[in-house]
Write a protein that holds these residues in place. Structure first.
Motif, PDB file in Angstrom:
ATOM      1  N   GLU B  89      20.763 -12.974-122.753  1.00 26.64           N
ATOM      2  CA  GLU B  89      19.759 -13.002-121.677  1.00 26.64           C
ATOM      3  C   GLU B  89      20.183 -14.003-120.605  1.00 26.64           C
ATOM      4  O   GLU B  89      20.013 -13.764-119.410  1.00 26.64           O
ATOM      5  CB  GLU B  89      18.394 -13.442-122.214  1.00 26.64           C
ATOM      6  N   SER B  92      23.606 -12.712-118.811  1.00 34.53           N
ATOM      7  CA  SER B  92      23.530 -11.457-118.055  1.00 34.53           C
ATOM      8  C   SER B  92      22.610 -11.574-116.852  1.00 34.53           C
ATOM      9  O   SER B  92      22.510 -10.636-116.059  1.00 34.53           O
ATOM     10  CB  SER B  92      23.021 -10.333-118.959  1.00 34.53           C
ATOM     11  N   GLY B  93      21.930 -12.697-116.699  1.00 32.77           N
ATOM     12  CA  GLY B  93      21.032 -12.840-115.557  1.00 32.77           C
ATOM     13  C   GLY B  93      19.636 -12.312-115.804  1.00 32.77           C
ATOM     14  O   GLY B  93      18.748 -12.493-114.968  1.00 32.77           O
ATOM     15  N   THR B  94      19.425 -11.624-116.929  1.00 30.45           N
ATOM     16  CA  THR B  94      18.083 -11.102-117.177  1.00 30.45           C
ATOM     17  C   THR B  94      17.085 -12.239-117.393  1.00 30.45           C
ATOM     18  O   THR B  94      15.930 -12.121-117.014  1.00 30.45           O
ATOM     19  CB  THR B  94      18.051 -10.151-118.385  1.00 30.45           C
ATOM     20  N   GLU B  96      17.151 -15.215-115.922  1.00 29.69           N
ATOM     21  CA  GLU B  96      16.806 -15.732-114.599  1.00 29.69           C
ATOM     22  C   GLU B  96      15.759 -14.821-113.949  1.00 29.69           C
ATOM     23  O   GLU B  96      14.800 -15.269-113.343  1.00 29.69           O
ATOM     24  CB  GLU B  96      18.065 -15.793-113.743  1.00 29.69           C
ATOM     25  N   ARG B  97      15.970 -13.532-114.120  1.00 30.06           N
ATOM     26  CA  ARG B  97      15.047 -12.598-113.509  1.00 30.06           C
ATOM     27  C   ARG B  97      13.675 -12.634-114.181  1.00 30.06           C
ATOM     28  O   ARG B  97      12.647 -12.631-113.502  1.00 30.06           O
ATOM     29  CB  ARG B  97      15.638 -11.208-113.647  1.00 30.06           C
ATOM     30  N   LEU B  98      13.677 -12.676-115.514  1.00 28.76           N
ATOM     31  CA  LEU B  98      12.401 -12.733-116.236  1.00 28.76           C
ATOM     32  C   LEU B  98      11.589 -13.934-115.784  1.00 28.76           C
ATOM     33  O   LEU B  98      10.364 -13.866-115.673  1.00 28.76           O
ATOM     34  CB  LEU B  98      12.641 -12.830-117.749  1.00 28.76           C
ATOM     35  N   THR B 100      11.348 -15.166-112.968  1.00 29.42           N
ATOM     36  CA  THR B 100      10.693 -14.984-111.669  1.00 29.42           C
ATOM     37  C   THR B 100       9.505 -14.022-111.783  1.00 29.42           C
ATOM     38  O   THR B 100       8.807 -13.792-110.812  1.00 29.42           O
ATOM     39  CB  THR B 100      11.660 -14.426-110.596  1.00 29.42           C
ATOM     40  N   THR B 101       9.286 -13.452-112.943  1.00 26.83           N
ATOM     41  CA  THR B 101       8.163 -12.523-113.136  1.00 26.83           C
ATOM     42  C   THR B 101       6.981 -13.287-113.754  1.00 26.83           C
ATOM     43  O   THR B 101       7.132 -14.437-114.166  1.00 26.83           O
ATOM     44  CB  THR B 101       8.536 -11.372-114.090  1.00 26.83           C
ATOM     45  N   ARG B 255      13.060 -23.304-116.130  1.00 22.47           N
ATOM     46  CA  ARG B 255      12.915 -22.242-115.145  1.00 22.47           C
ATOM     47  C   ARG B 255      13.902 -22.467-114.008  1.00 22.47           C
ATOM     48  O   ARG B 255      14.572 -21.565-113.559  1.00 22.47           O
ATOM     49  CB  ARG B 255      11.479 -22.228-114.614  1.00 22.47           C
TER      50      ARG B 255
END
Ligand SMILES: Nc1ncnc2c1ncn2[C@@H]1O[C@H](COP(=O)(O)OP(=O)(O)OP(=O)(O)O)[C@@H](O)[C@H]1O
Ligand SMILES: [Mg+2]
Lengths: 241, 258
Positions: B89, B92-94, B96-98, B100-101, B255
């Motif tokens: 996670e 792969s950048g997921t 980082e993306r999670l 932001t949600t 975060r």
């Protein structure tokens, strides 16, 4: 015109280097703002600061009236990272539905987002089995699915054919017309011409905050690439002088 | 429609659990290994001690070791699987993306804990069934308690795996945390040498290692038909250690990164 994002005196260090040495700029609401600049100029770093995942040394970033990264913003801001960030071991549809669920949306929204990026036919495929461009679009769909007020897209059109690129840019403008604010990074100058507003970065500094028309007029050429080069040279001479 | 971000949202935790299980479902080989491998390894132990006579009045060596292994397998497997999954996670950048949600860090970690806890339950049911029927493992207490302890151990493994992944920068490093976290606990848990016979300082270390209590709980179930207070205390300690590790993992999950 109101600003969706205001950045004031932003300083960012990465590793042991100062990557953004003090940047102030604004992003108008309901427009497509292009973030242009050479590789390593700090586009991704600035975008990370906008979505609140970048440690900043000083300065303020205000997004939709709140400090960047505040909990209240997380359902209002969508971020697409430069490298596609989707789960390779899930299908395209499962990825879209997962991010839809995180934004409180249903399966319908997920299907619509896939339709928007032209991946409906590949919805049942594992992301690991997609082409590079398809993977990037799957990643994009996972941000569109939340219908955020601010979309931060880091090089969303890399690896796409001209037809798809034009289609996506049309979609970006349609979103902007509907009120969404978009920040889109790119190194492709032909895409710069499609933006309502341009922020040109170089070594973490703002080289220009302009519009394509203004930039062309200022530099006396129709070619945006050439305009950019002239700006860089002019700045270098200033520094040297 | 805006989703308020809270510290913990059962809906978002559930979405994460469903997603992790879906990822697992696409990986048939991992499922097969998760479900079958402990039974096969237990079979090896069974054959190893099959013809070795045990002391009269004592549980056979296989009964003692096999039962303990029912707690150790889920701990080791889930530790490894989770630390690798979390590292992926990150890289792969997921992740980082999670972040932001609206998903909170606790939602993410608990989602992982629940997903692998469920996988561990399936693993434990299969392993206990095979052990008691095919290998004739003798357990005085309820097999459901064995499953419960296995799940508690799995969640502990998940929590420590999530924590360890924060300190690993590559898959190579993550894999090497396994012996660091698992082997000392295994050596000192009382299986190899009874805790009463250990040097005082080793016993003191053993006292603060959660696997010790998991093994003690299993041995209680093994020898006593009725549920004992010690067993429940031990299960509570294992669960408490898992909660503590999850809290630490949440605290180390930043975060904002540089
Ligand atoms: N994780 C990191 N640690 C240390 N330095 C970093 C890190 N990530 C980026 N940098 C440095 O920060 C600077 C800005 O990087 P950034 O990724 O923001 O550039 P960019 O404009 O997005 O480039 P590109 O167009 O190639 O994507 C670069 O000099 C880069 O080397
Ligand atoms: Mg970049």
């Amino acid at each position: 015109m109101t600003d969706a994002v205001t950045v004031t005196d932003l300083v960012v260090d990465r590793g042991h280097r100062r990557v953004i040495p003090g940047l102030s700029c604004a992003v108008p609401a309901g427009r497509v703002t292009g973030l242009l600049g050479p590789s390593g100029s700090g586009k991704t770093t600035l975008m990370r600061a906008l979505v609140g995942v970048q440690q900043v040394r000083s300065g303020t970033v205000t997004v939709l009236g709140e400090p960047a990264g505040s909990p209240g913003l997380r359902s209002r801001v969508g971020y697409v990272t430069q490298a596609p960030s989707v789960y390779p071991d899930l299908t395209v549809r499962e990825n879209a539905r997962h991010f839809a669920a995180l934004y409180g949306r249903g399966a319908r929204a997920a299907d619509d987002a896939l339709e928007a990026v032209g991946l409906t036919d590949a919805a049942g495929q594992l992301v690991a089995d997609l082409s590079g461009g398809q993977r990037g679009r799957a990643s994009l769909a996972c941000a569109l699915v939340g219908e955020p007020e601010l979309l931060v897209l880091d090089e969303p059109t890399v690896g796409l054919d001209p037809v798809l690129r034009v289609e996506l840019w049309e979609r970006f403008h349609a979103l902007a017309v509907a009120g969404t604010t978009l920040v889109v990074s790119s190194h492709v100058m032909d895409e710069a011409g499609r933006c309502d507003r341009l922020l040109l970065l170089r070594e973490g500094r703002l080289l220009a905050d302009s519009t394509p028309a203004q930039l062309r007029a200022d530099s006396g050429t129709d070619d945006l690439e050439e305009s950019f080069l002239r700006l860089v040279r002019a700045q270098q001479q200033e520094v040297a002088a | 429609m805006s989703t308020a971000t809270t510290v913990l949202s059962p809906r978002l935790t559930g979405a994460t659990t469903a997603r992790v299980l879906r990822q697992l479902r696409h990986d048939h080989r991992t499922i097969a290994m998760m479900v079958l491998l402990p039974s096969l390894l237990l079979g090896l132990l069974y054959l190893l001690w099959k013809d070795v006579p045990s002391l009269p009045g004592q549980p056979s060596t296989f009964d003692r070791v096999g039962l303990t292994m029912l707690g150790i397998f889920p701990f080791v497997v889930m530790f490894l699987v989770t630390s690798i999954a979390m590292l992926r996670e990150r890289t792969s950048g997921t992740l980082e993306r999670l972040l932001t949600t609206p998903l909170s860090r606790l939602d993410l970690l608990l989602g992982y804990g629940a997903a692998f806890g469920l996988a561990a339950a399936a693993q434990a049911v299969v392993t206990v069934t095979v052990a008691t029927t095919v290998y004739d493992l003798q357990i005085a207490g309820s097999v459901w308690l064995v499953v419960l302890i296995a799940v508690a151990n799995a969640v502990l493994g998940v929590a420590l795996g999530l924590l360890a992944s924060a300190f690993a920068r590559s898959e190579f490093q993550a894999v090497q945390f396994m012996p660091v976290i698992v082997l000392p606990q295994f050596f000192l848990c009382g299986l190899l040498v009874p805790r009463e016979q250990m040097a005082g300082w080793l016993q003191a270390i053993s006292d603060v290692l959660p696997l010790t209590y998991a093994v003690e709980a299993l041995q209680e179930v093994g020898r006593s038909a009725a549920e004992t207070g010690t067993m429940w205390t031990d299960v509570g300690i294992v669960a408490g250690a898992a909660v503590l590790a999850l809290a630490l993992a949440a605290a180390t999950l930043r975060r904002r990164t540089s």
